[in-house]
Design an enzyme around this catalytic site. Structure first.
Site, mmCIF file in Angstrom:
data_model
loop_
_atom_site.group_PDB
_atom_site.id
_atom_site.type_symbol
_atom_site.label_atom_id
_atom_site.label_comp_id
_atom_site.label_asym_id
_atom_site.label_seq_id
_atom_site.Cartn_x
_atom_site.Cartn_y
_atom_site.Cartn_z
ATOM 1 N N TRP A 138 4.153 -3.178 -15.924
ATOM 2 C CA TRP A 138 4.506 -2.813 -14.533
ATOM 3 C C TRP A 138 5.706 -1.881 -14.552
ATOM 4 C CZ3 TRP A 138 0.806 -3.699 -11.353
ATOM 5 C CH2 TRP A 138 0.991 -3.478 -9.980
ATOM 6 N N ASP A 194 11.602 3.246 -8.351
ATOM 7 C CA ASP A 194 11.779 3.389 -6.906
ATOM 8 C C ASP A 194 10.934 2.363 -6.161
ATOM 9 O OD1 ASP A 194 9.300 4.644 -7.588
ATOM 10 O OD2 ASP A 194 9.361 5.747 -5.692
ATOM 11 N N GLU A 197 7.373 2.119 -6.988
ATOM 12 C CA GLU A 197 7.073 1.614 -8.327
ATOM 13 C C GLU A 197 6.555 2.695 -9.263
ATOM 14 O OE1 GLU A 197 4.221 -1.645 -6.787
ATOM 15 O OE2 GLU A 197 5.914 -2.769 -7.598
ATOM 16 N N GLU A 198 6.990 3.922 -9.040
ATOM 17 C CA GLU A 198 6.429 5.028 -9.816
ATOM 18 C C GLU A 198 7.457 5.808 -10.617
ATOM 19 O OE1 GLU A 198 2.646 6.127 -6.934
ATOM 20 O OE2 GLU A 198 4.484 7.281 -6.736
ATOM 21 N N GLU A 422 -2.937 -1.273 4.412
ATOM 22 C CA GLU A 422 -1.824 -0.481 3.880
ATOM 23 C C GLU A 422 -1.914 0.964 4.354
ATOM 24 O OE1 GLU A 422 -1.868 0.928 -0.388
ATOM 25 O OE2 GLU A 422 -0.250 -0.567 -0.531
HETATM 26 C C1 NOJ Z 1 2.727 -0.693 -3.494
HETATM 27 C C2 NOJ Z 1 3.949 -0.173 -2.805
HETATM 28 O O1 NOJ Z 1 4.231 1.124 -3.278
HETATM 29 C C3 NOJ Z 1 5.128 -1.096 -3.047
HETATM 30 O O2 NOJ Z 1 6.252 -0.623 -2.343
HETATM 31 C C4 NOJ Z 1 4.804 -2.500 -2.597
HETATM 32 O O3 NOJ Z 1 5.874 -3.352 -2.949
HETATM 33 C C5 NOJ Z 1 3.529 -3.006 -3.225
HETATM 34 N N1 NOJ Z 1 2.447 -2.058 -3.069
HETATM 35 C C6 NOJ Z 1 3.091 -4.333 -2.600
HETATM 36 O O4 NOJ Z 1 2.897 -4.192 -1.233
#
Ligand code: NOJ
Ligand code: NOJ
Length: 579
Positions: A138, A194, A197-198, A422
């Site tokens: 991750w 960030d 998550e990237e 989302e």
């Molecule tokens: C992807 C999002 O980019 C992230 O900010 C979020 O914490 C997770 N999905 C879970 O919702």
């Protein structure tokens, strides 16, 4: 007859124009609340298997699998619930909040791939919903989590103290907060993934929420007599506030979301920061990028406009009309569509701004915010307009309409059952990616509350001043350095073909903030050693990579990023070999 038909038509048009947002909120608010609560264990109807107080991100188990608990999502969701509870909006939430406190106390202690509680584990982004560690690959660590969690818990602790339950705040909640804030104070200057998550670098959202958490935490510590932490929290908060300034891109008139990433930097990261660090007592303070500050407004406009040409559902909309927005224009995750929570965040920032302008009885147009205000009154001059002026009245009314427009975009693309996923399709507006995203529901409820004038508790943004050493620190990206620089010589052994050159870029502005386009060329005078001497902030941990450019093609060195920590003074030589 004809006249009657026309006036009936006009009346209908007027009613629907005035009523759409109100009508949507009346129907959506209870659905959002119920669906949000359905995603919290142990008894939420869509969260079977989640322990008490554990928030699932979404019940979706495939494409994407979101049946995990993220510290960021959970903390933002519970911040909303704690705000509702402590303001008497919903007094039935007490049990849920106490479950959350207990669940987070457990999760803090779970050793995980980021470490143990005392060795970095608090930066772990997500856990299994039975409170065990998630051990797969991750983007970790994500250092916004402890800041957001402690901010939610501080809000609750402050309320408990005011309402005569200091012992629970002191004995149960403070130890959880202290672990998080010690982590923030000790690690804010380390790179982080960030919020999306990237990108691993420094990130505006993370820096800003870390700053706010330490300010609020230092005040709470003082109240509770926990004085040993106060001076360190204040010192690190001052460093964070310094560093925060460096994300502003004066040429582009927006806030660059991350120091890494090789993107435009236009990103919902920055709008989310504005709403989640809103503190009405600070007015339109620009150093904390308050929602009505000139920089945050300029940034909002650039951010919104970056989606006008990338989503076809936005085509044909005027530039002063709300549009669908997503995480960032280059996004391709799950199709790279608009997100409900980012579109709602734009509305919320504007509602927050309106709250402050109305409260202070004036608004100011500066050269920085002029492009934003020009949307609503072309050619508007800089200056301060008091609430008795027609300019104030017409601007605030046009901005309210523009803000409502973003809620309307969400209303238009919300299915009839009120479910908020989302994303929604960039070409049809149909819901996409994770269904019933808990964070989407929280974002709707907080935008609706802001529209109603709800003001969250202050975190201490009023009256902050930038440390004087910051002002001379033009580099800024050094993360709270004193402003001093050292000459760093980079030597890299690299074999090249004729016409190929070696460049360097990295995590600070003196290294062009990870921009391959603006990267700095090295000299081949001592080939095969390529060399450059660059002034970098002193006493700072800096990441960098070398790049090859040949015939327009750019090749980065392989991962991970290289890293140095510069000395406090003198010079420094770094010798590398191309990887
Ligand atoms: C992807 C999002 O980019 C992230 O900010 C979020 O914490 C997770 N999905 C879970 O919702
Ligand atoms: C973008 C580059 O493609 C990548 O190699 C580098 O690691 C990041 N920027 C910075 O974290």
């Amino acid at each position: 007859m004809r006249l009657l038909a026309v006036s009936v038509f006009l009346a209908t048009l007027l009613a629907s124009a005035l009523g759409t947002v109100d009508t949507f909120i009346v129907s959506e608010a209870p659905i959002a609340k119920a669906n949000l609560l359905a995603n919290i264990g142990p008894s939420g109807s869509k969260s079977q298997g989640a322990k008490a107080g554990v928030v699932i991100a979404s019940p979706s188990t495939t494409n994407p699998n979101y049946l995990y608990t993220w510290t960021r999502d959970s903390s933002l969701v519970f911040k909303l619930l704690i705000d509702q509870y402590t303001n008497g909006v919903d007094t039935s939430l007490r049990g849920q909040i106490d479950n959350f406190v207990a669940a987070e106390a457990v999760l803090q202690q779970v050793s995980n791939p980021s470490g143990s509680v005392s060795s970095g584990g608090l930066g772990e982004p997500k856990f299994n919903i039975d409170e065990t560690a998630f051990t797969g690959a991750w983007g970790r660590p994500q250092r916004d989590g402890p800041a957001l969690r402690s901010t939610a818990l501080i809000t609750y602790a402050n309320w408990l103290i005011k309402n005569g339950n200091t012992s629970y705040a002191q004995n149960t909640i403070w130890p959880i907060i202290k672990l998080d804030l010690d982590y923030v104070a000790g690690n804010w200057n380390q790179s982080t993934f960030d919020l999306w998550e990237e990108v691993s670098s420094s990130s505006f959202f993370t820096t800003a929420v870390q700053h706010a958490s330490l300010r609020a935490g230092s005040a709470l510590a003082t109240t509770l007599g926990q004085t040993s932490v106060v001076s360190n929290y204040n010192t690190q908060a001052a460093n964070l506030l310094c560093f925060l300034q460096s994300y502003w891109n004066p040429g582009g008139g927006y806030i660059t979301a991350n120091t890494g990433g090789g993107r435009s930097g236009k990103d919902a990261n920055t709008v989310l920061t504005s709403i989640h660090t809103f503190d009405a007592s600070a007015g339109c303070d620009v150093t904390t990028f308050q929602p009505c500050s000139d920089k945050a407004l300029a940034n909002l406009l650039v951010y919104v406009n970056s989606f006008r040409s990338v989503y076809s559902i936005n085509s044909g909309l005027g530039t002063n009309v709300a549009a669908a927005t997503g995480r960032y224009p280059e996004d391709s995750y799950q199709g790279g569509n608009p997100w409900y929570l980012t579109t709602l965040a734009v509305a919320e920032q504007l509602y927050d701004a309106l709250i402050v302008w109305n409260k202070q009885g004036n608004l100011t147009v500066t050269a920085t915010s002029q492009p934003f205000f020009s949307l609503f009154q072309s050619g508007i001059a800089t200056g301060t307009f008091t609430s008795t002026s027609t300019t104030f009245t017409s601007l605030t009314s046009a901005i309210k309409t523009y803000a409502d427009g973003f809620v309307n975009v969400v209303a238009q693309y919300t299915p009839s059952n009120g479910g908020l996923a989302e994303q929604y399709s960039r070409s049809t507006g149909a819901p996409l990616s994770a269904v019933d995203l808990t964070w989407s529901y929280a974002s709707a409820l907080s935008a609706f509350a802001a529209r109603d004038g709800f003001v969250p508790a202050s975190w201490g943004a009023a009256g902050l001043t930038l440390p004087s050493s910051c002002q001379s620190n033009s580099g800024g990206g050094g993360g709270g350095s004193s402003g001093a620089t050292v000459a760093v010589t980079f030597n890299v052994q690299a074999t090249t073909v004729f016409g190929e050159n070696i460049y360097i870029t990295g995590s600070v502005s003196a290294l062009q903030n990870w921009s391959p386009d603006n990267s700095i060329i090295l000299s081949a005078a001592n080939y095969p050693t390529w060399s450059a001497t660059i002034n970098l902030p002193a006493s700072t941990t800096i990441q960098y990579k070398y790049i090859r450019k040949f015939n327009g093609a750019v090749t980065w060195e392989s991962d991970p990023n290289m890293q140095i920590t510069t000395p406090a003074s003198g010079t420094f030589t770094e010798s590398d070999t191309w990887r």
